[in-house]
Enzyme design. Structure first.
Site, PDB file in Angstrom:
ATOM      1  N   VAL A  90       0.838  -1.193   0.000  1.00 27.85           N
ATOM      2  CA  VAL A  90       0.000   0.000   0.000  1.00 27.85           C
ATOM      3  C   VAL A  90       0.875   1.246   0.000  1.00 27.85           C
ATOM      4  CG1 VAL A  90      -0.203   0.060   2.513  1.00 27.85           C
ATOM      5  CG2 VAL A  90      -1.967   1.134   1.119  1.00 27.85           C
ATOM      6  N   GLY A  91       2.106   1.128   0.524  1.00 33.37           N
ATOM      7  CA  GLY A  91       3.040   2.243   0.517  1.00 33.37           C
ATOM      8  C   GLY A  91       3.751   2.360  -0.819  1.00 33.37           C
ATOM      9  N   GLY A 177      -7.248   7.317   8.734  1.00 31.53           N
ATOM     10  CA  GLY A 177      -7.795   6.815   7.485  1.00 31.53           C
ATOM     11  C   GLY A 177      -8.521   5.498   7.676  1.00 31.53           C
ATOM     12  N   ASP A 294       5.210  -2.523  14.658  1.00 30.50           N
ATOM     13  CA  ASP A 294       5.323  -3.391  13.489  1.00 30.50           C
ATOM     14  C   ASP A 294       6.283  -2.788  12.472  1.00 30.50           C
ATOM     15  OD1 ASP A 294       4.647  -5.728  12.032  1.00 30.50           O
ATOM     16  OD2 ASP A 294       3.297  -4.563  10.754  1.00 30.50           O
ATOM     17  N   HIS A 319       7.378  -6.101  10.518  1.00 33.25           N
ATOM     18  CA  HIS A 319       6.518  -5.535   9.469  1.00 33.25           C
ATOM     19  C   HIS A 319       5.599  -6.612   8.869  1.00 33.25           C
ATOM     20  CE1 HIS A 319       6.373  -1.975   6.460  1.00 33.25           C
ATOM     21  NE2 HIS A 319       5.196  -2.565   6.539  1.00 33.25           N
ATOM     22  N   GLY A 321       2.103  -6.723   9.364  1.00 32.68           N
ATOM     23  CA  GLY A 321       0.704  -6.337   9.506  1.00 32.68           C
ATOM     24  C   GLY A 321      -0.238  -6.978   8.505  1.00 32.68           C
ATOM     25  N   SER A 322       0.210  -7.144   7.290  1.00 27.19           N
ATOM     26  CA  SER A 322      -0.655  -7.730   6.257  1.00 27.19           C
ATOM     27  C   SER A 322      -0.460  -9.234   6.109  1.00 27.19           C
ATOM     28  CB  SER A 322      -0.376  -7.059   4.903  1.00 27.19           C
ATOM     29  OG  SER A 322       0.947  -7.334   4.461  1.00 27.19           O
TER      30      SER A 322
END
Length: 358
Positions: A90-91, A177, A294, A319, A321-322
């Site tokens: 997403v980044g 968001g 994270d 990292h 999270g997803s």
């Protein structure tokens, strides 16, 4: 649409997407797919060697090589065919958007898909940090439990949920968001009473949205506040802001000194929003209770000797999270569909509007 010397459109894949997603590309006879097959991040020299004539490139957030795309375009002296860069994230900080805009190269990315997975892990980090799971699980693994002398205060930490003897709880958001909204939805089940957030600079107030969220989740209030108020009032502060120069070290020593001694900080957004050195000092000197991270500004160069890893009340995850099976599978499929659409000259399923960002 231009093709390479083989008469097929070429796609360079810098990160293995997995069998299912790759079939969307490799099953097409009109495509030449060149893959980085090694179990490490893509080598810059390999990319420079293979990108000549490519119409599309697949990268992930680790592939900082794409920031040299201006050099790569110069390297392809016969006239570049590159039409799309598709990232499994997403980044997009790892992509040079100025170069993309100048050369009219589409950028595909994967927002929305990971919202729920990241929200789940964000709440998990809040619980892990407040209830000291790193300390206590290590206690068991180090065979210390058999000789443990229990006391009423042993292993205690601040409770996330409200109780009759602690009837209010305020959660704060730096970045409000879609992921923040998903986190708030989950926290409603813990009896959270107040939600505060700091809006983006220049963002218009949204009282109607805030009133809707308040009613939807049964909260006492949902309200925007400035950064000092966010620090002072948050029982748990969730950092979900994007990266970049505007958010660099927004959470610094001055911010952390204003937080409650019982406060917990959770960062699932971008590592550089939080000053690592200041946070380590805050934990070491007791300015705040704990932290769940994270992301870190130094990632992936984080070892067991990192100051935050060494702090007993700081939970550090790599990292992830997803990192839910369903989410990652859909991210890879969308990445493949984005690059495929770009090389075929079709609209990307999810394209970044970089024209507003450069």
């Amino acid at each position: 649409m231009a093709t390479n010397a083989t008469g097929r459109r070429k796609i360079v894949v810098c990160k293995d997407l997995g069998a299912t997603a790759m079939l969307l590309l490799t099953d097409r006879p009109d495509l030449e797919v060149v893959r980085w097959m090694e179990d490490r991040r893509c080598d810059r020299a390999w990319l420079l060697q293979n990108i000549a004539g490519a119409s599309g490139v697949v990268v992930c957030f680790q592939d900082m090589v794409i920031n040299t795309l201006s050099r790569i375009l110069t390297y392809i002296r016969s006239g570049p065919n590159l039409r799309v860069v598709s990232t499994i994230s997403v980044g997009y900080e790892h992509i040079d958007l100025q170069v993309m805009a100048e050369h009219k190269i589409h950028v595909g990315y994967t927002p929305d898909i990971l919202t729920d997975a990241v929200a789940d892990s964000t709440v998990m980090l809040a619980l892990m940090a407040s209830r000291r799971t790193d300390e206590t699980s290590s206690f068991v693994k180090n065979n210390q439990w058999p000789d443990f002398n229990w006391t009423p205060s042993a292993f205690c930490g601040p409770q996330l949920s409200t109780t009759p003897f602690s009837p209010t709880r305020t959660v704060g958001f730096l970045g409000f968001g879609r992921i923040a909204h998903a986190v708030l939805r989950r926290l409603a089940g813990f009896g959270v009473t107040h939600c505060i957030y700091t809006p983006r600079p220049g963002a218009a107030p949204q009282p109607a949205r805030d009133a809707r969220l308040q009613a939807l989740h049964g909260l006492v209030s949902v309200a925007p506040v400035d950064l000092p108020a966010l620090a002072r009032a948050s029982d748990v502060l969730f950092v979900l802001a994007p990266g970049g120069a505007q958010t660099l070290h927004l959470v610094d020593a001055a911010f952390l000194r204003q937080m409650k001694p019982s406060g917990v900080l959770v960062n699932s957004g971008r590592g550089a929003v939080v000053d690592s050195a200041a946070l380590a000092q805050a934990l070491r000197e007791g300015w705040i209770w704990g932290a769940g991270l994270d992301v870190l500004e130094e990632e992936p160069h984080v070892t067991a000797m990192h100051a935050l890893v060494r702090e007993p009340r700081c939970v550090v995850l790599p990292h992830l999270g997803s990192a839910a099976l369903e989410t990652r599978a859909e991210m890879t499929r969308l990445t493949a569909r984005n690059v495929l659409a770009g090389v075929l000259g079709e609209p990307l399923p999810v394209a970044l509007d970089y024209s507003t960002l450069v």
